[in-house]
Design an enzyme around this catalytic site. Sequence first.
Site, PDB file in Angstrom:
ATOM      1  N   THR A 165       1.561  -4.494   4.127  1.00  0.00           N
ATOM      2  CA  THR A 165       1.357  -5.287   5.670  1.00  0.00           C
ATOM      3  C   THR A 165       0.858  -6.555   5.821  1.00  0.00           C
ATOM      4  OG1 THR A 165      -0.801  -4.295   5.665  1.00  0.00           O
ATOM      5  CG2 THR A 165       1.261  -2.668   6.297  1.00  0.00           C
ATOM      6  N   GLN A 171      -3.141 -20.325  19.279  1.00  0.00           N
ATOM      7  CA  GLN A 171      -4.272 -19.392  18.429  1.00  0.00           C
ATOM      8  C   GLN A 171      -4.483 -18.011  18.928  1.00  0.00           C
ATOM      9  OE1 GLN A 171      -8.520 -20.514  17.820  1.00  0.00           O
ATOM     10  NE2 GLN A 171      -7.205 -22.176  17.137  1.00  0.00           N
ATOM     11  N   CYS A 172      -4.115 -17.817  20.475  1.00  0.00           N
ATOM     12  CA  CYS A 172      -4.124 -16.625  21.217  1.00  0.00           C
ATOM     13  C   CYS A 172      -3.107 -15.631  20.959  1.00  0.00           C
ATOM     14  CB  CYS A 172      -4.035 -16.664  22.725  1.00  0.00           C
ATOM     15  SG  CYS A 172      -5.483 -17.940  23.423  1.00  0.00           S
ATOM     16  N   SER A 222       1.319  -7.694  -1.334  1.00  0.00           N
ATOM     17  CA  SER A 222       2.032  -8.707  -0.447  1.00  0.00           C
ATOM     18  C   SER A 222       1.219 -10.155  -0.387  1.00  0.00           C
ATOM     19  CB  SER A 222       2.558  -8.153   0.946  1.00  0.00           C
ATOM     20  OG  SER A 222       1.531  -8.168   1.724  1.00  0.00           O
ATOM     21  N   THR A 274       3.307  -9.576  14.588  1.00  0.00           N
ATOM     22  CA  THR A 274       2.030 -10.223  13.817  1.00  0.00           C
ATOM     23  C   THR A 274       1.256  -8.889  13.561  1.00  0.00           C
ATOM     24  OG1 THR A 274       0.427 -11.683  13.969  1.00  0.00           O
ATOM     25  CG2 THR A 274       0.688 -10.382  16.160  1.00  0.00           C
ATOM     26  N   THR A 301       0.720  -1.182   0.069  1.00  0.00           N
ATOM     27  CA  THR A 301       0.040   0.064  -0.088  1.00  0.00           C
ATOM     28  C   THR A 301       0.821   1.225   0.035  1.00  0.00           C
ATOM     29  OG1 THR A 301      -1.939  -1.090   1.105  1.00  0.00           O
ATOM     30  CG2 THR A 301      -1.701   1.308   1.394  1.00  0.00           C
TER      31      THR A 301
END
Length: 362
Positions: A95, A283-284, A64, A172, A19
């Site tokens: 991103t 997955q937390c 991306s 992340t 972007t």
Amino acid sequence: MENKSDRRPAILLIYTGGTIGMKEDPVDGTLKPFDFKAVMSEVPELAKFGIRIDSYTFSPLIDSSDVETSLWLDLAILIRDRYDEFDGFVILHGTDTMAYSASVVSFMLKGLGKPVIFTGSQLPIGRPRTDGKENLISAVEIAAAKDENGAPMVPEVCICFNSQLFRACRATKISATGFDAFASPNFPPLAVAGINIKYNRDLIRPVPKIPFKVHTVLDPRVSVLKMHPGMTAQAASDILLGSGTRAVILETYGSGNAISKSWFLDIVREAVAMGKVILNITQCLAGNVDMDVYATGRALKDIGVLSGRDMTTEAALAKLFTMLGEHPDDNETVKARIGTDLRGEITLGTPYLRHINFQTTV
Ligand code: ASP
């Protein structure tokens, strides 16, 4: 062209797309990448830092979402080939998959002694309220920063976003729309940019005592199976037992818990018996896997599932891609080494907790 008498720090700015350098297509209204020179001309402030900036533009420029392993190889090889010419590298990247690319590149670059800083933006750099300018300026400043002995301040692969510098393999993407698009839930930021840039020097890894070398073999035969209620045996076995995977990341609930029904455990057992590397990642967003807390986690441990502790899924995937590439046909060595700390991606002692601020700006 390099001028030998030019003593300014030198940065190679590598533009892959995303972007930050996109413009609205007048025909269909979607965002598409545009020429790099236009990106640079949008940030004349960069000229005031006394830093020499050379640039390299990938072709084609991509969103991306289209990143493939070839881009990571090209990036790592470009850095290797130009390593001695520059004090640091800044990579402009979309991103959406930045945390994956930055994590993989961090595992590909061994013995790294210079900053490699990924950045991008949520709004194109030509827009009046863009975050791209701040992100780019901070990334360039950090990539050129030296300590009092003239050594690079941050000899690591990082993501610089919204005034924070995160270790790549701890970061992340947490927001699709906020300027604070990234977080490092299990590890504090390495630096924060305010009036000055404040470095968390105790947390920055020193230059490794091994020569710089680029690892160029990746094995992407890794899949991610995210636990969810209602999963069918067919879906689980397609991923866990498929011939296309040498390793599977189980994205489990909470501290590493999964379905405890025998049909699921039997599939996992069969995958382990096939010699596959099965890695447990929560997955937390924050916290870590501990397969001794609940019976449902313990059942996985007893079968031979490995703990990914507090690694992000992105870091786990990147570590597996590089380790499997490094050890073709040798899953046992990968299993033995997957829990070691290679780039600061995993906490082996007491976990850092609650280094996250979910208040996103919109
Ligand atoms: N889709 C874009 C990309 O990842 C989003 C961004 O750059 O923020 O390339």
